[in-house]
Write an enzyme that holds these catalytic residues in place. Structure first.
Site, PDB file in Angstrom:
ATOM      1  N   LYS A  33      22.962  -0.448  -7.412  1.00 47.58           N
ATOM      2  CA  LYS A  33      24.333  -0.981  -7.225  1.00 47.58           C
ATOM      3  C   LYS A  33      24.898  -0.461  -5.864  1.00 47.58           C
ATOM      4  O   LYS A  33      25.416  -1.232  -5.348  1.00 47.58           O
ATOM      5  CB  LYS A  33      25.264  -0.723  -8.373  1.00 47.58           C
ATOM      6  CG  LYS A  33      24.989  -1.089 -10.010  1.00 47.58           C
ATOM      7  CD  LYS A  33      25.823  -0.612 -11.101  1.00 47.58           C
ATOM      8  CE  LYS A  33      25.706   0.892 -11.219  1.00 47.58           C
ATOM      9  NZ  LYS A  33      24.430   1.628 -11.708  1.00 47.58           N
ATOM     10  N   THR A  34      24.830   0.663  -5.813  1.00 48.61           N
ATOM     11  CA  THR A  34      25.266   1.193  -4.564  1.00 48.61           C
ATOM     12  C   THR A  34      24.708   0.817  -3.321  1.00 48.61           C
ATOM     13  O   THR A  34      25.360   0.495  -2.221  1.00 48.61           O
ATOM     14  CB  THR A  34      25.289   2.925  -4.505  1.00 48.61           C
ATOM     15  OG1 THR A  34      26.056   3.318  -5.746  1.00 48.61           O
ATOM     16  CG2 THR A  34      25.928   3.442  -3.358  1.00 48.61           C
ATOM     17  N   ASP A 224      33.131   0.841  -5.864  1.00 45.81           N
ATOM     18  CA  ASP A 224      31.771   1.511  -6.412  1.00 45.81           C
ATOM     19  C   ASP A 224      32.107   2.376  -7.522  1.00 45.81           C
ATOM     20  O   ASP A 224      33.206   2.670  -7.837  1.00 45.81           O
ATOM     21  CB  ASP A 224      31.030   2.321  -5.636  1.00 45.81           C
ATOM     22  CG  ASP A 224      29.661   2.764  -5.950  1.00 45.81           C
ATOM     23  OD1 ASP A 224      29.292   2.286  -6.991  1.00 45.81           O
ATOM     24  OD2 ASP A 224      28.896   3.404  -5.135  1.00 45.81           O
ATOM     25  N   GLU A 225      31.513   2.513  -8.365  1.00 45.58           N
ATOM     26  CA  GLU A 225      31.661   3.363  -9.671  1.00 45.58           C
ATOM     27  C   GLU A 225      32.857   2.647 -10.630  1.00 45.58           C
ATOM     28  O   GLU A 225      33.859   3.480 -10.751  1.00 45.58           O
ATOM     29  CB  GLU A 225      32.088   4.874  -9.598  1.00 45.58           C
ATOM     30  CG  GLU A 225      30.793   5.524  -8.713  1.00 45.58           C
ATOM     31  CD  GLU A 225      29.639   6.030  -9.630  1.00 45.58           C
ATOM     32  OE1 GLU A 225      29.730   5.577 -10.901  1.00 45.58           O
ATOM     33  OE2 GLU A 225      28.737   6.436  -8.954  1.00 45.58           O
ATOM     34  N   ARG A 610      19.903  11.062 -13.222  1.00 45.15           N
ATOM     35  CA  ARG A 610      19.730  11.595 -11.901  1.00 45.15           C
ATOM     36  C   ARG A 610      18.353  11.868 -11.470  1.00 45.15           C
ATOM     37  O   ARG A 610      18.245  12.081 -10.312  1.00 45.15           O
ATOM     38  CB  ARG A 610      20.740  12.933 -11.783  1.00 45.15           C
ATOM     39  CG  ARG A 610      22.015  12.777 -12.100  1.00 45.15           C
ATOM     40  CD  ARG A 610      22.851  11.677 -11.306  1.00 45.15           C
ATOM     41  NE  ARG A 610      22.869  10.454 -12.417  1.00 45.15           N
ATOM     42  CZ  ARG A 610      23.058   9.070 -11.809  1.00 45.15           C
ATOM     43  NH1 ARG A 610      23.177   9.061 -10.534  1.00 45.15           N
ATOM     44  NH2 ARG A 610      23.017   8.240 -12.611  1.00 45.15           N
TER      45      ARG A 610
HETATM   46  P1  ATP Z   1      23.810   4.888 -10.380  1.00 47.44           P
HETATM   47  O1  ATP Z   1      24.232   3.975 -11.431  1.00 47.44           O
HETATM   48  O2  ATP Z   1      23.272   6.354 -10.588  1.00 47.44           O
HETATM   49  O3  ATP Z   1      24.999   5.035  -9.336  1.00 47.44           O
HETATM   50  P2  ATP Z   1      22.796   2.827  -8.529  1.00 47.44           P
HETATM   51  O4  ATP Z   1      22.606   1.629  -9.484  1.00 47.44           O
HETATM   52  O5  ATP Z   1      23.955   2.630  -7.705  1.00 47.44           O
HETATM   53  O6  ATP Z   1      22.740   4.108  -9.341  1.00 47.44           O
HETATM   54  P3  ATP Z   1      21.339   3.263  -6.130  1.00 47.44           P
HETATM   55  O7  ATP Z   1      21.818   4.717  -6.054  1.00 47.44           O
HETATM   56  O8  ATP Z   1      21.691   2.009  -5.376  1.00 47.44           O
HETATM   57  O9  ATP Z   1      21.310   2.855  -7.895  1.00 47.44           O
HETATM   58  O10 ATP Z   1      19.696   3.117  -6.181  1.00 47.44           O
HETATM   59  C1  ATP Z   1      18.929   3.945  -6.783  1.00 47.44           C
HETATM   60  C2  ATP Z   1      17.558   4.239  -5.976  1.00 47.44           C
HETATM   61  O11 ATP Z   1      16.648   3.190  -6.032  1.00 47.44           O
HETATM   62  C3  ATP Z   1      18.018   4.502  -4.526  1.00 47.44           C
HETATM   63  O12 ATP Z   1      17.106   5.517  -4.093  1.00 47.44           O
HETATM   64  C4  ATP Z   1      17.740   3.202  -3.842  1.00 47.44           C
HETATM   65  O13 ATP Z   1      17.322   3.372  -2.586  1.00 47.44           O
HETATM   66  C5  ATP Z   1      16.561   2.524  -4.724  1.00 47.44           C
HETATM   67  N1  ATP Z   1      16.230   1.199  -4.751  1.00 47.44           N
HETATM   68  C6  ATP Z   1      17.498   0.126  -5.291  1.00 47.44           C
HETATM   69  N2  ATP Z   1      16.732  -1.046  -5.226  1.00 47.44           N
HETATM   70  C7  ATP Z   1      15.761  -0.856  -4.465  1.00 47.44           C
HETATM   71  C8  ATP Z   1      14.884  -1.836  -4.071  1.00 47.44           C
HETATM   72  N3  ATP Z   1      14.912  -3.164  -4.317  1.00 47.44           N
HETATM   73  N4  ATP Z   1      13.601  -1.356  -3.833  1.00 47.44           N
HETATM   74  C9  ATP Z   1      13.405  -0.055  -3.356  1.00 47.44           C
HETATM   75  N5  ATP Z   1      14.119   0.692  -3.685  1.00 47.44           N
HETATM   76  C10 ATP Z   1      15.345   0.485  -4.249  1.00 47.44           C
HETATM   77 MG    MG Z   2      25.573   4.366  -7.356  1.00 43.75          MG
END
Ligand code: ATP
Ligand code: MG
Length: 749
Positions: A33-34, A224-225, A610
């Protein structure tokens, strides 16, 4: 197609390339998401959107800085112009620009929680209320809750339901306190944290021309969040995007952990009503964690009733099982966890940065800190008593605040007699009360003291006023933050007083003040900061969140210790979730309702997710709390985890070996034994000679058992729920206990 688009999966790519119109992504942890938000901003800029027109709201300033940095690598320095930061920092900036609409000046102070509570204590005293009934903390929380629901002091006083509620809580005067508090903050030209959001709402509600300006300034709004926004924050973003409708929110309802501060999951449901044209995109693939970690998280969150159903899977490797470490005391828990970190580091050639220790409350950090120091492993603590909360730092900052805003009552109270200049509490009270009664700023009273106070007390006050005037002059002359701050530290006598204190603590306080001056110098020298005035520096400091703390030396390779709350959004290769005990996690305060327990469970879900490669849970069987040794039981959350993903052999091995010999420490045995005699566990019971745990798979009610600590007892109830087996045992010595059979050692007698 640009490079970065190829590193996204299909739904992620769609979200990044989504053009105009509302967009919502509610998806599981680690699904990108981020990352999508970051790429989306970069994509907009690459396609010609002016960065000044993008508003992006994050959870910490650090998260904003990281995001900005990533965007900068793809679009260049233009990224600096994005309006990016926490809700509080972005809207404080807007309030400074528009202060005059609300009757404030742009140099208003921001009261931190200590300032707010101190002001409330003064008011409670002036109202002659019993401070045992009206505790500043409780009053503050009620006022804060009201502000987050956008209830003003007048609304509060006129609302019969709220009034009845306060009466029932035996605090009928809260409304009047709220009103007085609001007036005093206004007189002090000060806003507290909640005001930054509350007043932004007032600004946008009462001055349509201001709202119009920002609605047309920001063409794109990102959050975000989103699951942790409260009503006040949601309304602001909704209003800002009402015209262009280009709002993109990302979040995960399973990670909503701030309901206690007014965050509202309903926002997610309301979003679809408020923006009927919304496009919803699901992200289901987790890229962060191993299969075992993802499955563990899924097995936990599935127990919550209140949730939007969604799938999370990963194509990452299966990974190792989740280790469970069992310790006999909190100190031993510290040692075992740190030993495990040491061993993992060696075996996996990992760095300190790859490790995080997550706990429910800040107070738990001590035993881990001790163990880390003993092994010489560098660590950082996020949160807790931070640098900017130390007394000497707050003292100097209070001087600086008062020079920038002479109406700041709380800053005034801190510095008027610091260093000591013979001004007593009575005189100080006379000054603040005179200011309040005459509705004039404190500074008017101080600089015309002869009109309000007579006698010798005026002499030191005159001197103080003269000193402050000389500092104010420096600002008028256009001196930068560093020049003013250094001069103030020297001339006020603060540095001298600390320098003369030759104790170890005195020395460290002196160094801390020097460190603050260094930070100001850094701020002034940073080419990214165009405005180098003291006022701007103070604002940046006031809005630091716990997660934004600087490291105190250049070495950044450290194990991170933090609460689960502050770990939101972050990731680490190796995560230890510690203190997995009943009443600690879930917290004793969160056991009263299903909603509370579900919020604790979401917190557990955040903790688990995490971890990238390895996850470990630990718990202690006894710990000191409030100076008393307490027996602990493993957390119910440990049982809720699908047991197939757990490796409890460590727990068992430790337990079995500990009874025959001192705590085994592998090759670290000598070091730890020399320097760390363990605190003797208080044995309530001496286990019978040759105590050996029995197979309890056929345990039934009425059977007599022996527990190595609690002694003898009779099984009064069995509770078999899938793989979770619990026995309630009535012990002769300690009364009834419910034990988790996969953890408890019981001998059938
Ligand atoms: P949270 O809910 O904990 O905030 P999030 O959904 O925001 O998580 P991110 O932090 O954006 O998730 O991504 C998690 C990890 O996965 C990061 O290290 C990100 O770089 C990696 N990632 C996300 N999408 C891809 C992708 N398509 N290919 C490779 N790595 C990815
Ligand atoms: Mg995030």
């Amino acid at each position: 197609m640009t490079d970065y688009l190829s590193s996204l999966n299909e739904p992620q790519r769609q979200a990044v390339m989504h053009g105009e119109g509302p967009l919502m992504i509610i998806a599981g942890a680690g699904s990108g998401k981020t990352r999508v938000l970051t790429f989306r901003i970069a994509h907009l800029i690459e396609n010609g959107v002016d960065p000044f027109r993008i508003l992006s709201l994050t959870f910490t300033n650090k998260a904003a800085a990281e995001m900005r940095h990533r965007i900068e690598t793809s679009v260049g320095y233009e990224a600096r112009n994005i309006w990016m930061g926490t809700f509080h920092s972005v809207f404080a900036k807007i309030l400074r620009i528009e202060a005059k609409y609300l009757g404030y000046t742009s140099n208003f102070s921001i009261y931190d929680t200590d300032d707010s509570k101190s002001l409330l204590r003064s008011i409670i005293k002036e109202f002659n209320l019993d401070d045992k009934v009206y505790k500043a903390n409780a009053v503050f929380n009620r006022i804060s809750g009201a502000k987050n629901r956008l209830v003003s002091a007048d609304d509060y006083l006129n609302n019969s339901i709220i009034q009845a509620d306060d009466k029932a809580a035996r605090m009928p005067e809260i409304g009047r306190l709220y009103k007085a508090y609001t007036v005093r903050c206004f007189q002090a030209n000060a806003m507290d944290f909640d005001d930054l959001l509350f007043n932004t709402n007032v600004l946008f509600r009462d001055f349509p021309e201001v709202l119009y300006k920002y609605q047309h300034k920001f063409h794109y709004v990102m959050v975000d969040e989103f699951q942790d926004t409260n009503v006040s924050q949601y309304l602001i973003t909704r209003k800002l995007s009402a015209v262009h409708q280009n709002i993109c929110v990302v979040g995960d309802d399973a990670q909503s952990i701030y309901a206690f501060r007014g965050a509202n999951i309903e926002n997610i449901l309301n979003f679809e009503k408020d923006f009927p044209a919304v496009r919803t995109i699901k992200l289901e693939q987790n890229y962060r964690s191993t299969q075992n970690i993802v499955n563990t998280a899924n097995s936990v969150i599935a127990r919550n009733k209140a949730q939007l159903r969604k799938e999370v899977f990963t194509e990452n490797e299966e990974g190792t099982l989740i280790d469970v470490i069992k310790a006999n005391s909190d100190n031993e828990e510290g040692r075992l966890v740190v030993t495990s970190i040491f061993e993992e580091k060696m075996q996996g050639s990992l760095r300190n940065n790859d490790f995080a220790i997550l706990y429910r409350t800040n107070a738990q950090s001590r035993s881990f800190e001790e163990a880390l120091r003993r092994l010489g492993i560098k660590y950082r603590i996020v949160g807790g008593l931070s640098f900017y909360q130390r007394k000497e730092i707050k003292d100097l900052l209070a001087y600086l605040r008062f020079i920038v805003n002479q109406q700041d009552e709380e800053a005034f109270k801190r510095i008027i007699n610091l260093p000591k200049r013979g001004i007593g509490d009575t005189t100080v009270a006379k000054i603040t009360v005179s200011a309040a009664e005459n509705s004039v700023p404190i500074w008017d009273v101080v600089s015309n003291i002869h009109q309000y106070v007579s006698g010798r007390a005026t002499v030191p006050i005159d001197k103080f006023a003269y000193l402050i005037k000389s500092f104010m002059l420096m600002i008028d002359q256009g001196k930068d933050a560093f020049e003013v701050a250094t001069h103030v530290a020297k001339t006020s006598g603060i540095l001298r007083e600390l320098y003369e204190d030759k104790t170890v603590e005195g020395l460290s306080r002196y160094e801390n003040v020097q460190e603050l001056l260094n930070a100001i110098k850094e701020f002034v020298d940073n080419p990214e900061n165009e405005d180098k005035t003291l006022g701007t520096f103070l604002q940046s400091v006031a809005l630091l969140t716990n997660a934004d703390e600087p490291d105190d030396d250049g070495d950044n390779d450290r194990v991170t210790l933090m609460t689960i709350h502050s770990a939101k959004g972050l990731e680490f290769k190796n995560v230890y979730v510690v203190g997995m005990e009943e009443d600690l996690f879930p917290s004793q305060m969160m056991l009263e309702s299903r909603q509370d327990l579900e919020e604790e469970r979401r917190l557990f879900y955040v903790a688990i997710t995490r971890a990238e490669q390895k996850l470990t849970f630990s718990y202690a069987e006894s710990r000191y709390q409030w100076g008393r040794l307490k027996m602990c039981e493993p957390s119910r959350f440990l049982l809720e985890v699908d047991q197939r993903f757990l490796n409890t052999t460590k727990a068992t091995r430790e337990m079995a070996t500990r009874e025959t010999q001192p705590a085994p420490m592998g090759f670290l045995k000598n070091i730890t034994q020399k320097t760390a005699p363990s605190r003797a566990p208080v044995a309530t019971h001496q286990p019978s000679e040759g105590f050996a745990p029995s197979d309890t798979s056929g345990l039934t009610e009425g059977q007599k058992v022996e527990h190595p600590k609690f002694g003898f007892g009779v099984v009064s109830k069995m509770d078999i729920n899938g793989t979770d087996r619990k026995a309630t045992v009535k012990f002769d010595a300690v009364g009834e206990k419910t034990l988790l059979l996969s953890f408890a050692k019981l001998r059938i007698v």
